[in-house]
Write a protein that holds these residues in place. Structure first.
Motif, PDB file in Angstrom:
ATOM      1  N   THR A  43       0.843  -1.204   0.000  1.00  0.00           N
ATOM      2  CA  THR A  43       0.000   0.000   0.000  1.00  0.00           C
ATOM      3  C   THR A  43       0.875   1.251   0.000  1.00  0.00           C
ATOM      4  O   THR A  43       0.612   2.202  -0.751  1.00  0.00           O
ATOM      5  CB  THR A  43      -0.935  -0.001   1.220  1.00  0.00           C
ATOM      6  N   ILE A  44       1.932   1.254   0.812  1.00  0.00           N
ATOM      7  CA  ILE A  44       2.844   2.402   0.844  1.00  0.00           C
ATOM      8  C   ILE A  44       3.519   2.569  -0.516  1.00  0.00           C
ATOM      9  O   ILE A  44       3.644   3.692  -1.019  1.00  0.00           O
ATOM     10  CB  ILE A  44       3.890   2.246   1.969  1.00  0.00           C
ATOM     11  N   ARG A  45       3.912   1.463  -1.137  1.00  0.00           N
ATOM     12  CA  ARG A  45       4.541   1.558  -2.462  1.00  0.00           C
ATOM     13  C   ARG A  45       3.586   2.190  -3.481  1.00  0.00           C
ATOM     14  O   ARG A  45       3.989   3.015  -4.301  1.00  0.00           O
ATOM     15  CB  ARG A  45       4.992   0.177  -2.933  1.00  0.00           C
ATOM     16  N   ARG A  46       2.317   1.777  -3.438  1.00  0.00           N
ATOM     17  CA  ARG A  46       1.314   2.370  -4.342  1.00  0.00           C
ATOM     18  C   ARG A  46       1.151   3.862  -4.038  1.00  0.00           C
ATOM     19  O   ARG A  46       1.040   4.680  -4.954  1.00  0.00           O
ATOM     20  CB  ARG A  46      -0.029   1.649  -4.216  1.00  0.00           C
ATOM     21  N   ASP A  47       1.114   4.203  -2.741  1.00  0.00           N
ATOM     22  CA  ASP A  47       0.995   5.617  -2.358  1.00  0.00           C
ATOM     23  C   ASP A  47       2.166   6.426  -2.902  1.00  0.00           C
ATOM     24  O   ASP A  47       1.978   7.516  -3.452  1.00  0.00           O
ATOM     25  CB  ASP A  47       0.941   5.761  -0.833  1.00  0.00           C
ATOM     26  N   ILE A  48       3.375   5.893  -2.773  1.00  0.00           N
ATOM     27  CA  ILE A  48       4.572   6.596  -3.240  1.00  0.00           C
ATOM     28  C   ILE A  48       4.552   6.730  -4.759  1.00  0.00           C
ATOM     29  O   ILE A  48       4.897   7.782  -5.308  1.00  0.00           O
ATOM     30  CB  ILE A  48       5.858   5.888  -2.757  1.00  0.00           C
ATOM     31  N   GLU A  49       4.125   5.669  -5.455  1.00  0.00           N
ATOM     32  CA  GLU A  49       4.018   5.736  -6.917  1.00  0.00           C
ATOM     33  C   GLU A  49       3.071   6.857  -7.325  1.00  0.00           C
ATOM     34  O   GLU A  49       3.373   7.635  -8.242  1.00  0.00           O
ATOM     35  CB  GLU A  49       3.519   4.404  -7.473  1.00  0.00           C
ATOM     36  N   THR A  50       1.940   6.950  -6.655  1.00  0.00           N
ATOM     37  CA  THR A  50       0.962   7.988  -6.968  1.00  0.00           C
ATOM     38  C   THR A  50       1.494   9.367  -6.604  1.00  0.00           C
ATOM     39  O   THR A  50       1.375  10.316  -7.386  1.00  0.00           O
ATOM     40  CB  THR A  50      -0.360   7.712  -6.222  1.00  0.00           C
ATOM     41  N   LEU A  51       2.097   9.493  -5.427  1.00  0.00           N
ATOM     42  CA  LEU A  51       2.645  10.783  -4.990  1.00  0.00           C
ATOM     43  C   LEU A  51       3.738  11.274  -5.938  1.00  0.00           C
ATOM     44  O   LEU A  51       3.843  12.479  -6.199  1.00  0.00           O
ATOM     45  CB  LEU A  51       3.190  10.680  -3.567  1.00  0.00           C
ATOM     46  N   VAL A  98      12.389   5.983   0.908  1.00  0.00           N
ATOM     47  CA  VAL A  98      11.629   6.998   0.187  1.00  0.00           C
ATOM     48  C   VAL A  98      12.194   8.358   0.584  1.00  0.00           C
ATOM     49  O   VAL A  98      12.364   8.640   1.775  1.00  0.00           O
ATOM     50  CB  VAL A  98      10.131   6.934   0.540  1.00  0.00           C
ATOM     51  N   TYR A  99      12.467   9.192  -0.394  1.00  0.00           N
ATOM     52  CA  TYR A  99      13.050  10.506  -0.157  1.00  0.00           C
ATOM     53  C   TYR A  99      12.167  11.594  -0.752  1.00  0.00           C
ATOM     54  O   TYR A  99      11.449  11.371  -1.713  1.00  0.00           O
ATOM     55  CB  TYR A  99      14.428  10.611  -0.808  1.00  0.00           C
ATOM     56  N   VAL A 100      12.261  12.779  -0.172  1.00  0.00           N
ATOM     57  CA  VAL A 100      11.650  13.967  -0.759  1.00  0.00           C
ATOM     58  C   VAL A 100      12.796  14.923  -1.063  1.00  0.00           C
ATOM     59  O   VAL A 100      13.794  14.963  -0.325  1.00  0.00           O
ATOM     60  CB  VAL A 100      10.604  14.611   0.195  1.00  0.00           C
TER      61      VAL A 100
END
Length: 124
Positions: free
Chosen positions: A35-43, A60-62
């Motif tokens: 779920t986090i991977r999908r969220d990151i892909e979308t973000l 994950v980096y910003v």
């Protein structure tokens, strides 16, 4: 917590911390790593976030310096901080009402430094 809210919270976490592992984000938000991977892909389609592989430094980096929104203190928060400062300047004890304590707690939640894994109760 809905998907959109979780994604906003993930961005806030990343902006405060700079980076985080997928496992820690999953633990913190109570969802699966997928779920986090999908969220990151979308973000990543609309935000400057990216992933980096690796045992040390992976996650994950910003982009450094990115801010999702400018945050301001509420009137109550401003007044409470000013009250505490006035009392501190004069070396006096300061008594706060429940609303003022809540305002200070909200400030701490918003602007506190990242917590360690143990403080978040994650065993990862």
């Amino acid at each position: 917590m809905g998907t959109a809210e979780r994604r906003r919270m993930i961005m806030r976490v990343l902006c405060r911390r700079g980076h985080e592992t997928i496992a820690n984000l999953a633990c913190e938000f109570g969802v699966s790593q997928r779920t986090i991977r999908r969220d990151i892909e979308t973000l990543s389609l609309s935000e400057p976030v990216y992933t980096q592989q690796g045992r040390y430094g992976g996650g994950v980096y910003v982009v450094s310096g990115h801010r999702i929104d400018q945050q301001y203190m509420s009137l109550l928060q401003t007044q409470t901080v000013e009250k505490v400062i006035r009392f501190a300047i004069h070396g006096q004890q300061c008594s706060l009402q429940d609303e003022e304590l809540g305002a200070l707690r909200a400030l701490l939640e918003t602007f506190s430094l990242p917590h360690t894994k143990k403080e978040r109760n994650c065993d990862i």
